[in-house]
Design an enzyme around this catalytic site. Sequence first.
Site, PDB file in Angstrom:
ATOM      1  N   ASP A 188      16.985   3.211  -1.658  1.00 50.42           N
ATOM      2  CA  ASP A 188      16.395   3.043  -0.328  1.00 50.42           C
ATOM      3  C   ASP A 188      17.372   3.568   0.725  1.00 50.42           C
ATOM      4  O   ASP A 188      18.436   2.969   0.963  1.00 50.42           O
ATOM      5  CB  ASP A 188      16.085   1.552  -0.087  1.00 50.42           C
ATOM      6  N   THR A 243       0.819  -1.220   0.000  1.00 56.61           N
ATOM      7  CA  THR A 243       0.000   0.000   0.000  1.00 56.61           C
ATOM      8  C   THR A 243       0.851   1.268   0.000  1.00 56.61           C
ATOM      9  O   THR A 243       0.368   2.346  -0.329  1.00 56.61           O
ATOM     10  CB  THR A 243      -0.905   0.060   1.246  1.00 56.61           C
TER      11      THR A 243
HETATM   12  C1  PRP Z   1      11.686   5.461   3.918  1.00 56.24           C
HETATM   13  C2  PRP Z   1      12.161   6.866   4.274  1.00 56.24           C
HETATM   14  C3  PRP Z   1      10.899   7.526   4.751  1.00 56.24           C
HETATM   15  C4  PRP Z   1       9.859   6.902   3.873  1.00 56.24           C
HETATM   16  C5  PRP Z   1       9.473   7.877   2.798  1.00 56.24           C
HETATM   17  O1  PRP Z   1      11.542   4.696   5.047  1.00 56.24           O
HETATM   18  O2  PRP Z   1      13.190   6.859   5.219  1.00 56.24           O
HETATM   19  O3  PRP Z   1      10.616   7.296   6.112  1.00 56.24           O
HETATM   20  O4  PRP Z   1      10.436   5.724   3.282  1.00 56.24           O
HETATM   21  O5  PRP Z   1       8.436   7.400   2.018  1.00 56.24           O
HETATM   22  P1  PRP Z   1       7.000   8.052   2.025  1.00 56.24           P
HETATM   23  O6  PRP Z   1       7.176   9.516   1.904  1.00 56.24           O
HETATM   24  O7  PRP Z   1       6.344   7.432   0.818  1.00 56.24           O
HETATM   25  O8  PRP Z   1       6.294   7.652   3.301  1.00 56.24           O
HETATM   26  P2  PRP Z   1      11.088   3.151   4.959  1.00 56.24           P
HETATM   27  O9  PRP Z   1       9.607   3.048   5.021  1.00 56.24           O
HETATM   28  O10 PRP Z   1      11.769   2.496   3.794  1.00 56.24           O
HETATM   29  O11 PRP Z   1      11.595   2.562   6.324  1.00 56.24           O
HETATM   30  P3  PRP Z   1      13.093   2.343   6.837  1.00 56.24           P
HETATM   31  O12 PRP Z   1      13.733   3.698   7.006  1.00 56.24           O
HETATM   32  O13 PRP Z   1      12.897   1.653   8.130  1.00 56.24           O
HETATM   33  O14 PRP Z   1      13.836   1.512   5.825  1.00 56.24           O
HETATM   34  N1  URA Z   2      12.054   5.630   0.696  1.00 57.25           N
HETATM   35  C1  URA Z   2      13.345   5.602   0.298  1.00 57.25           C
HETATM   36  O1  URA Z   2      14.246   5.242   1.078  1.00 57.25           O
HETATM   37  N2  URA Z   2      13.634   5.999  -0.954  1.00 57.25           N
HETATM   38  C2  URA Z   2      12.683   6.412  -1.815  1.00 57.25           C
HETATM   39  O2  URA Z   2      13.007   6.770  -2.963  1.00 57.25           O
HETATM   40  C3  URA Z   2      11.347   6.409  -1.386  1.00 57.25           C
HETATM   41  C4  URA Z   2      11.063   6.017  -0.120  1.00 57.25           C
END
Ligand code: PRP
Ligand code: URA
Length: 209
Positions: free
Chosen positions: A200, A108
Amino acid sequence: MSEVVVMEHPLIKHKIGLVRNVETGSKDFRELISEVAMLMCYEATRDLKLQDITIDTPICETVVQQLRGKKLAIVPILRAGLGMVDGMLAMIPAAKVGHIGLYRDEKTHEPIEYYCKLPEDIPEREIFLVDPMLATGGSASAAVTLLKRRGAKNIRFMCIIAAPEGLARLQQEHPDVKIYIGVLDKYLNENKYIVPGLGDAGDRIFGTK
Ligand code: PRP
Ligand code: URA
């Protein structure tokens, strides 16, 4: 509409160029994210208020300036936001640090909350919510909602790379939050990753993929 500041400093632009590169390994990536956060903190604290105080130098009494009253807090969104904390603390070492744990559901792309620990006096603090990536805006917006539910009033959001979609969502859902962006990218791809982005952020900081 919330105020948005996009960084113009050449050092920030240069370092963001390095973090984007797929050849940059975790050690350098971590160091660069921390350095960009430090430089962005310098820009994002420009409007903090000062007050005069009288002190003694070894030579004589004089009036100097110190930060006025407002207590500061840095709140990283886990995991990737952790990469910005040291750089922020290098500039504002007296700030307290809270943590908000959110991850994006793989299907989602909506944020799932799993942790929240904030300084007790969060309603009185000027908050710097930090996360390197603003993609759909779901995580940042949910984190701001959570902070507001705990009584927070003064919130700034700082990210290194933002997508236009995420910026629009955060501005619409939280028009009172001032937003500091390292660079505004082009768009989100079909997996909701920022293009060109840096991949990521959490995986690159912690070497998990
Ligand atoms: C990544 C990033 C943000 C989020 C951004 O975290 O660090 O928190 O995605 O995406 P959004 O604007 O669509 O919400 P992630 O969910 O990958 O978690 P992580 O940092 O634990 O890997
Ligand atoms: N979270 C990440 O870490 N990278 C992206 O490009 C989007 C979400």
